[in-house]
Design a protein around this motif. Sequence first.
Motif, PDB file in Angstrom:
ATOM      1  N   ALA A 169       0.822  -1.217   0.000  1.00  0.00           N
ATOM      2  CA  ALA A 169       0.000   0.000   0.000  1.00  0.00           C
ATOM      3  C   ALA A 169       0.852   1.263   0.000  1.00  0.00           C
ATOM      4  N   SER A 170       2.026   1.185   0.608  1.00  0.00           N
ATOM      5  CA  SER A 170       2.891   2.369   0.653  1.00  0.00           C
ATOM      6  C   SER A 170       3.385   2.773  -0.736  1.00  0.00           C
ATOM      7  N   ALA A 171       3.250   1.861  -1.713  1.00  0.00           N
ATOM      8  CA  ALA A 171       3.689   2.157  -3.081  1.00  0.00           C
ATOM      9  C   ALA A 171       2.581   2.767  -3.936  1.00  0.00           C
ATOM     10  N   VAL A 172       1.407   3.007  -3.351  1.00  0.00           N
ATOM     11  CA  VAL A 172       0.315   3.649  -4.098  1.00  0.00           C
ATOM     12  C   VAL A 172       0.726   5.074  -4.470  1.00  0.00           C
ATOM     13  N   HIS A 173       0.410   5.465  -5.690  1.00  0.00           N
ATOM     14  CA  HIS A 173       0.813   6.781  -6.190  1.00  0.00           C
ATOM     15  C   HIS A 173      -0.104   7.880  -5.653  1.00  0.00           C
ATOM     16  N   VAL A 174       0.521   8.957  -5.177  1.00  0.00           N
ATOM     17  CA  VAL A 174      -0.225  10.144  -4.748  1.00  0.00           C
ATOM     18  C   VAL A 174       0.259  11.318  -5.585  1.00  0.00           C
ATOM     19  N   ASP A 175      -0.614  11.837  -6.408  1.00  0.00           N
ATOM     20  CA  ASP A 175      -0.256  12.928  -7.313  1.00  0.00           C
ATOM     21  C   ASP A 175       0.041  14.213  -6.519  1.00  0.00           C
ATOM     22  N   PRO A 176       0.973  15.034  -6.987  1.00  0.00           N
ATOM     23  CA  PRO A 176       1.243  16.316  -6.315  1.00  0.00           C
ATOM     24  C   PRO A 176      -0.003  17.171  -6.122  1.00  0.00           C
ATOM     25  N   ALA A 177      -0.964  17.082  -7.034  1.00  0.00           N
ATOM     26  CA  ALA A 177      -2.204  17.854  -6.883  1.00  0.00           C
ATOM     27  C   ALA A 177      -2.994  17.371  -5.663  1.00  0.00           C
ATOM     28  N   ILE A 178      -2.945  16.056  -5.380  1.00  0.00           N
ATOM     29  CA  ILE A 178      -3.611  15.511  -4.200  1.00  0.00           C
ATOM     30  C   ILE A 178      -2.901  15.977  -2.933  1.00  0.00           C
ATOM     31  N   LEU A 179      -1.572  16.000  -2.982  1.00  0.00           N
ATOM     32  CA  LEU A 179      -0.807  16.473  -1.828  1.00  0.00           C
ATOM     33  C   LEU A 179      -1.123  17.942  -1.534  1.00  0.00           C
ATOM     34  N   ALA A 180      -1.263  18.729  -2.591  1.00  0.00           N
ATOM     35  CA  ALA A 180      -1.631  20.137  -2.407  1.00  0.00           C
ATOM     36  C   ALA A 180      -3.041  20.256  -1.829  1.00  0.00           C
ATOM     37  N   TYR A 181      -3.932  19.365  -2.247  1.00  0.00           N
ATOM     38  CA  TYR A 181      -5.309  19.335  -1.747  1.00  0.00           C
ATOM     39  C   TYR A 181      -5.317  19.038  -0.246  1.00  0.00           C
ATOM     40  N   VAL A 182      -4.535  18.048   0.174  1.00  0.00           N
ATOM     41  CA  VAL A 182      -4.436  17.708   1.598  1.00  0.00           C
ATOM     42  C   VAL A 182      -3.864  18.882   2.385  1.00  0.00           C
ATOM     43  N   THR A 183      -2.842  19.507   1.834  1.00  0.00           N
ATOM     44  CA  THR A 183      -2.219  20.657   2.502  1.00  0.00           C
ATOM     45  C   THR A 183      -3.220  21.785   2.700  1.00  0.00           C
ATOM     46  N   THR A 184      -4.028  22.058   1.683  1.00  0.00           N
ATOM     47  CA  THR A 184      -5.028  23.125   1.775  1.00  0.00           C
ATOM     48  C   THR A 184      -6.065  22.815   2.852  1.00  0.00           C
ATOM     49  N   ILE A 185      -6.509  21.561   2.938  1.00  0.00           N
ATOM     50  CA  ILE A 185      -7.488  21.170   3.957  1.00  0.00           C
ATOM     51  C   ILE A 185      -6.913  21.344   5.361  1.00  0.00           C
ATOM     52  N   VAL A 186      -5.682  20.881   5.555  1.00  0.00           N
ATOM     53  CA  VAL A 186      -5.051  20.978   6.872  1.00  0.00           C
ATOM     54  C   VAL A 186      -4.821  22.440   7.256  1.00  0.00           C
ATOM     55  N   GLU A 187      -4.386  23.253   6.311  1.00  0.00           N
ATOM     56  CA  GLU A 187      -4.194  24.673   6.599  1.00  0.00           C
ATOM     57  C   GLU A 187      -5.514  25.361   6.916  1.00  0.00           C
ATOM     58  N   ALA A 188      -6.596  24.898   6.271  1.00  0.00           N
ATOM     59  CA  ALA A 188      -7.920  25.484   6.537  1.00  0.00           C
ATOM     60  C   ALA A 188      -8.377  25.199   7.959  1.00  0.00           C
ATOM     61  N   ILE A 242     -15.194  22.150   6.156  1.00  0.00           N
ATOM     62  CA  ILE A 242     -13.949  22.541   5.490  1.00  0.00           C
ATOM     63  C   ILE A 242     -13.764  21.751   4.203  1.00  0.00           C
ATOM     64  N   VAL A 243     -13.999  20.433   4.271  1.00  0.00           N
ATOM     65  CA  VAL A 243     -13.845  19.586   3.087  1.00  0.00           C
ATOM     66  C   VAL A 243     -14.824  19.996   1.989  1.00  0.00           C
ATOM     67  N   SER A 244     -16.033  20.402   2.383  1.00  0.00           N
ATOM     68  CA  SER A 244     -17.026  20.818   1.385  1.00  0.00           C
ATOM     69  C   SER A 244     -16.660  22.153   0.739  1.00  0.00           C
ATOM     70  N   GLU A 245     -15.889  22.969   1.459  1.00  0.00           N
ATOM     71  CA  GLU A 245     -15.540  24.290   0.945  1.00  0.00           C
ATOM     72  C   GLU A 245     -14.247  24.297   0.127  1.00  0.00           C
ATOM     73  N   VAL A 246     -13.357  23.367   0.391  1.00  0.00           N
ATOM     74  CA  VAL A 246     -12.094  23.314  -0.348  1.00  0.00           C
ATOM     75  C   VAL A 246     -12.312  22.574  -1.663  1.00  0.00           C
ATOM     76  N   ALA A 247     -12.026  23.231  -2.747  1.00  0.00           N
ATOM     77  CA  ALA A 247     -12.250  22.634  -4.064  1.00  0.00           C
ATOM     78  C   ALA A 247     -11.225  21.535  -4.328  1.00  0.00           C
ATOM     79  N   PRO A 248     -11.679  20.361  -4.732  1.00  0.00           N
ATOM     80  CA  PRO A 248     -10.731  19.274  -5.047  1.00  0.00           C
ATOM     81  C   PRO A 248     -10.022  19.553  -6.363  1.00  0.00           C
TER      82      PRO A 248
END
Length: 333
Positions: A226-245, A317-323
């Motif tokens: 599972a640790s080898a599953v690909h996470v796109d940089p756009a997804i990482l940015a999405y997670v960062t935005t949610i956490v910062e929110a 927060i999740v509903s307000e942050v655009a994916p």
Amino acid sequence: MTATATAAPMTADQAAWFSDTFERLVANVSAAVLGKSHVVRLTFTCLLSGGHMLLEDYPGTGKTSLARALAATVQASHSRIQFTPDLLPSDVTGVTIYDQATQKFAFHPGPIFASVVLADEINRASPKTQSALLEVMEEGRVTVDGEPHSVPQPFVVIATQNPVEQAGTYKLPEAQLDRFLMRTSLGYPDSDATVRILAGSAVKDRASTLSPVIAAAAVTEMANLASAVHVDPAILAYVTTIVEATRNAPEVALGSSVRGALALVRCSKVWAAAHGRHYVIPDDIKTLAEPVLAHRIILDAEAEFEGADPGAVIARIVSEVAPPTQRGAAGAS
């Protein structure tokens, strides 16, 4: 096919194998814990992410059955620790005792030395005992008299708290709550599940009737895959935005740390593989945001007094942050 730990990205075939195995694990535990397949999925996600689960729930909702069914399904050892105010750290971790026959000190391991540990009513123990448990959860080993002792692998702690009773309890500090990968609740079963439970009342312990689906060693194999599953940089940015929110939300006094973002990414990889994908999508993040992040934020006192709920704040927060709608610049093809 067999899964192998590799640094290469997960393939579609490996994802299909992972998904099939994950579904068989969930189905097996769900035969003992009726009507709670989503919580069972979260628990296996927690296990395969190398984290620990905090269940805030009422007595009699099946917490012990969940832990025992999990252990039986992956053919692993299981223990239960009933936390009380007089419980000592050595009652959890173990103690060194002098053996007169051998004239040597021998380590007697405590109940923490099991693959699946149910820490029942963790908030009833003193902060000192709570810290001893949480140290083992973080380090994966116990040090007694200068000697380290590793806990079995895989290793997961399912800790419980009663959300109603507060008398004689010691609330977990926020820094210790942050050590749990997820927090969720089983809740009462729905009407159909209750009827099925009552119909099978002759079986007092459903978990004891389960047969193992995989060996404990295969859990580590699946976690590596599972640790080898690909996470796109756009997804990482999405997670960062949610956490910062979470840090800027008006109801929140203290938002999630980077540890929360890392936890969300780790869990999303397992969740994606469980659904037969070798890549994470925004819906994975949306589904896991509440159980992973809600216990990592501290609400403003006034907002809490007015009835604000951490889970509802994360959902808003999740509903307000655009994916993201496009892959990042470094995304894999």
